[in-house]
Design a protein around this motif. Structure first.
Motif, mmCIF file in Angstrom:
data_model
loop_
_atom_site.group_PDB
_atom_site.id
_atom_site.type_symbol
_atom_site.label_atom_id
_atom_site.label_comp_id
_atom_site.label_asym_id
_atom_site.label_seq_id
_atom_site.Cartn_x
_atom_site.Cartn_y
_atom_site.Cartn_z
ATOM 1 N N TYR A 90 0.773 -1.176 -0.141
ATOM 2 C CA TYR A 90 0.114 -0.038 -0.034
ATOM 3 C C TYR A 90 0.778 1.413 -0.146
ATOM 4 N N ASP A 102 -4.765 1.109 -0.736
ATOM 5 C CA ASP A 102 -4.429 -0.268 -0.002
ATOM 6 C C ASP A 102 -4.487 -1.518 -0.951
ATOM 7 N N PHE A 103 -3.765 -2.328 -1.480
ATOM 8 C CA PHE A 103 -3.936 -3.788 -1.660
ATOM 9 C C PHE A 103 -3.682 -4.606 -0.521
ATOM 10 N N LEU A 116 -8.561 -10.619 -2.518
ATOM 11 C CA LEU A 116 -7.823 -9.271 -2.912
ATOM 12 C C LEU A 116 -8.569 -8.158 -2.107
ATOM 13 N N THR A 118 -9.258 -4.239 -1.265
ATOM 14 C CA THR A 118 -8.763 -2.841 -1.486
ATOM 15 C C THR A 118 -9.512 -1.860 -0.692
ATOM 16 N N TYR A 145 0.991 -5.625 -9.352
ATOM 17 C CA TYR A 145 0.244 -5.168 -8.950
ATOM 18 C C TYR A 145 0.386 -3.423 -8.908
ATOM 19 N N PHE A 156 -6.536 1.028 -9.537
ATOM 20 C CA PHE A 156 -5.960 -0.258 -9.013
ATOM 21 C C PHE A 156 -5.804 -1.151 -10.199
ATOM 22 N N VAL A 158 -4.222 -5.087 -11.667
ATOM 23 C CA VAL A 158 -3.497 -6.370 -11.676
ATOM 24 C C VAL A 158 -3.207 -6.914 -13.155
#
Length: 275
Positions: A90, A102-103, A116, A118, A145, A156, A158
């Protein structure tokens, strides 16, 4: 659509910033901040690992702070029975009115998927959770990520696929992270009081130590860009928006914006603004 095609589609908006891309080195860019000898750096600074055992977890943070930019990191998560563990990756500022992006990867028993998690904090307030299953096993191989943080939105990603977009809704009175520089953090720690099925599944310490690996840190820092205006424009293009909707339709398992039990009077204001 293959990963290479996705990378091309998402990357078009940032093509003019390639010169500002910096491939990081863990020795140069990060400090191992806690966990004794559990965090380690290998291969001349190209590989980092965090470990968790019954005594302690571990963590690291970036030496620099960033105000807007794109952050990429490749992670390979704890394999097998990772129930009770959380791998957090994060960005955050400090203080009671901190901002945070945040991840968090919530472990699970062998054979079940990671969750996952977030979240976005603004002025010390979070409670903006969205959770997903991934379309692959994140413990088998490294995956990328990414956080794209611009004045008008946070995205966000991936493996270059957008999974979440948080838009600046300042015009309707919703704070947005835009003035507090953030460092990059990561930690691997025990959270078996809540992480897996709400704390019903506990950490199996016979499987310890639990280890996650990191490589290929990259940053496109808006401060070093030759065109700051690029960070004030360029929303997701049409193919990327379609990919975002695909992820949210098939892989999202929780969205605070649709949780009527939490928000019986209606969704928060920012939920009414989307790409």
């Amino acid at each position: 659509m293959g990963i290479a095609s996705l990378a091309l589609l998402v990357g078009l908006a940032f093509s003019s910033l390639i010169a500002a891309t910096y491939a990081g080195n863990f020795y140069q860019d990060f400090d191992l901040t806690w966990g004794g000898n559990r965090p380690k750096i290998f291969k001349g600074g190209q590989l980092l690992s965090l470990s968790l055992d019954i005594v302690s977890g571990s963590g690291f943070q970036s030496k620099k702070e960033y105000l807007f930019g794109r952050i990429d990191m490749q992670l390979k998560l704890v394999p097998g029975n990772s129930a009770g563990t959380v791998t957090a990756y994060y960005m955050s500022s400090q203080g009671p009115t901190h901002d945070e992006i945040d991840f968090e990867f919530l472990g699970n028993v062998s054979g079940d998927p990671y969750v996952l998690h977030t979240n976005v904090f603004t002025q010390g307030k979070g409670n903006r959770e969205q959770q997903f299953y991934l379309w692959f096993d994140p413990s088998k191989n490294f995956h990328t990520y990414s956080i794209i943080w611009k004045p008008q939105h946070i995205i966000f990603l991936v493996d270059n696929t957008p999974i979440r977009a948080f838009k600046n809704a300042g015009k309707v009175g919703v704070p947005f992270p835009k003035s507090q520089p953030m460092r990059i953090y990561s930690s691997l720690w025990n959270a078996d009081d809540w992480a897996t099925r709400g704390g019903l599944v506990k950490t199996d310490w016979s499987k310890a130590p639990f280890t996650a690996y990191y490589r290929n840190f990259n940053v496109i820092d808006s401060k070093s860009s030759n065109s700051l205006s690029e960070w004030q424009t360029n929303e997701l293009d049409a193919p990327s928006r379609r990919r975002l909707r695909w992820v949210q339709k098939y892989f999202m398992i929780y969205n605070y914006c649709t949780d009527l039990k939490r928000f019986p009077r209606g969704a928060p204001a920012e939920c009414r603004r989307s790409f």
